[in-house]
Enzyme design. Structure first.
Site, PDB file in Angstrom:
ATOM      1  N   ASP A  72      26.964  10.745 -16.852  1.00  0.00           N
ATOM      2  CA  ASP A  72      27.256   9.351 -17.175  1.00  0.00           C
ATOM      3  C   ASP A  72      27.921   8.766 -15.924  1.00  0.00           C
ATOM      4  OD1 ASP A  72      28.379   6.952 -17.961  1.00  0.00           O
ATOM      5  OD2 ASP A  72      29.391   7.744 -19.751  1.00  0.00           O
ATOM      6  N   TRP A  83      35.098   8.521 -23.115  1.00  0.00           N
ATOM      7  CA  TRP A  83      33.641   8.388 -23.076  1.00  0.00           C
ATOM      8  C   TRP A  83      32.979   9.748 -23.125  1.00  0.00           C
ATOM      9  CZ3 TRP A  83      32.703   3.887 -24.665  1.00  0.00           C
ATOM     10  CH2 TRP A  83      33.408   2.770 -24.209  1.00  0.00           C
ATOM     11  N   LYS A 111      29.363  -2.502 -15.153  1.00  0.00           N
ATOM     12  CA  LYS A 111      30.526  -2.176 -14.330  1.00  0.00           C
ATOM     13  C   LYS A 111      30.268  -2.484 -12.848  1.00  0.00           C
ATOM     14  CE  LYS A 111      32.327  -0.362 -18.074  1.00  0.00           C
ATOM     15  NZ  LYS A 111      32.027   0.972 -18.589  1.00  0.00           N
TER      16      LYS A 111
END
Ligand SMILES: *Cc1c(COP(=O)(O)O)cnc(C)c1O
Length: 358
Positions: free
Chosen positions: A166, A99, A190
């Site tokens: 993030d 990511w 999540k």
């Protein structure tokens, strides 16, 4: 049989969130209409949006000067929105996983990017620590929890340039000193809500400095000025997020979530460390994530990987197969996962070990 949901995302949510959202899908706040059918500008939904923003700020202790935005596009769109809004000449990125790498790639399209450190050569099995952040960069981007590799930055870094994070897979998992960050973003799927919602926490004073045309939908100012209602927001996930926020508050807030998460992670890591059959994939203990716990069969036991997976499945374990780039197993232990589920997985590991006389 009870199912234990260790899925990495979308993932386990509080039963409270699921029930309240199901009710609202049938009859939203007594309107006689489904949450799916009402206008996002109706006063009932406007109050959901406002309450969710307020509770989000309250639970994370977000100081004055910051806005909370509810957007679409996923964390992946933020990989581009961040540099569009903040990058003039140069940005710095810490490369700690897939990511992080995707975020870095998007920034490269808009300016010079310095990769201050990377653990790529070690398949991202640690968090680099000794690096210098260039003082003349517009911002420094980190991924606080590396969902795929099970590594995590557990502290709020002190840097002299705007810090962007993030936090897709660790938001609300531990107390965060928001004042150390200029911008935090993440996909909600999540630890907060069903897929379709992206949250952004942004300090207003970092905006308005980029010398480029920013497409309207990519401009944070558009969403600040319109209270995340410039266009139709993801109504159902925002409603669900509000329920999760209420649940967290009721359960004791972020400090209590953190206490439970450490407890759950300790339980599982202890089993991984003490069992001859399994081993952790993370090089340094201090980098181990409390949200995504990655492990593999220990040397000599590799042949049992598939069998253990099947065995665990037969005992109700869902979503423990590791990401293909790490292999083995990954147990995601997000806020809503009860300790009993972790205990059930530990029991399962012990039982399997006995079966194999290990
Ligand atoms: C899941 C994840 C993403 C991708 O999120 P999308 O909302 O699917 O774009 C980005 N970063 C991290 C750390 C993630 O865990």
């Amino acid at each position: 049989m009870k199912k234990h949901n260790f899925s990495a995302g979308p993932s386990v949510l509080p039963q409270y969130t699921i029930e309240k959202t199901a009710e609202a899908l049938l009859n939203f706040y007594g309107t006689g209409l489904s949450l799916m059918e009402v206008s996002h500008r109706d006063k009932e939904f406007m109050s959901v949006n406002t309450e969710a923003q307020q509770l989000f700020k309250e639970l994370l202790n977000i100081p004055e000067g910051y806005h909370v935005l509810f957007l679409g596009g996923g964390a992946s769109l933020q990989f581009a929105m961040v540099p569009f809004n903040l990058l003039n000449k140069k940005a710095a990125y810490l490369n700690t996983g897939v990511w992080a790498g995707k975020a870095l790639k998007e920034a490269k399209g808009l300016g010079e990017v310095i990769e201050v450190a990377s653990s790529k050569d070690a398949n991202f099995n640690f968090i680099p620590k000794n690096y210098t952040v260039p003082a003349d960069a517009d911002y420094f981007h980190i991924t606080t929890n590396n969902t795929i590799y099970g590594t995590e930055i557990h502290t709020d870094l002190d840097v002299n340039i705007p810090l962007v994070a993030d936090m897709s897979s660790d938001i609300f998992s531990r107390p965060v000193d928001i004042s150390k960050y200029a911008l935090i973003y993440g996909g909600a799927q999540k630890n907060l809500a069903p897929a379709g919602l992206t949250f952004v926490i942004v300090r207003e004073d970092i905006l308005g400095k980029a010398e480029r045309y920013i497409p309207t939908m990519l401009n944070y100012k558009t969403h600040i000025e319109n209270d995340s209602m410039f266009n139709t927001p993801p109504v159902v996930p925002i409603f669900a997020a509000l329920q999760t926020l209420k649940w967290m508050k009721e359960e004791g807030g972020v400090n209590e979530m953190y206490r439970r998460n450490v407890e759950k992670a300790t339980l599982l890591y202890n089993e991984i460390d003490s069992s001859p059959m399994f081993k952790s994939t993370v090089a340094n203990k201090e980098d181990r994530s409390i949200m995504n716990i990655c492990f593999v069969m220990n040397d000599g036991f590799e042949e049992f990987e598939k069998e253990f997976l099947e065995f665990a499945k037969s005992k109700g374990m869902n979503g423990i197969k590791g990401h293909r780039s790490v292999g083995g197993f990954r147990a995601s232990t997000y806020n809503a996962l009860p300790k009993e589920s972790v205990q059930a997985l530990v029991d399962c590991m012990q039982e399997f070990r006995k079966m194999k006389n290990a």
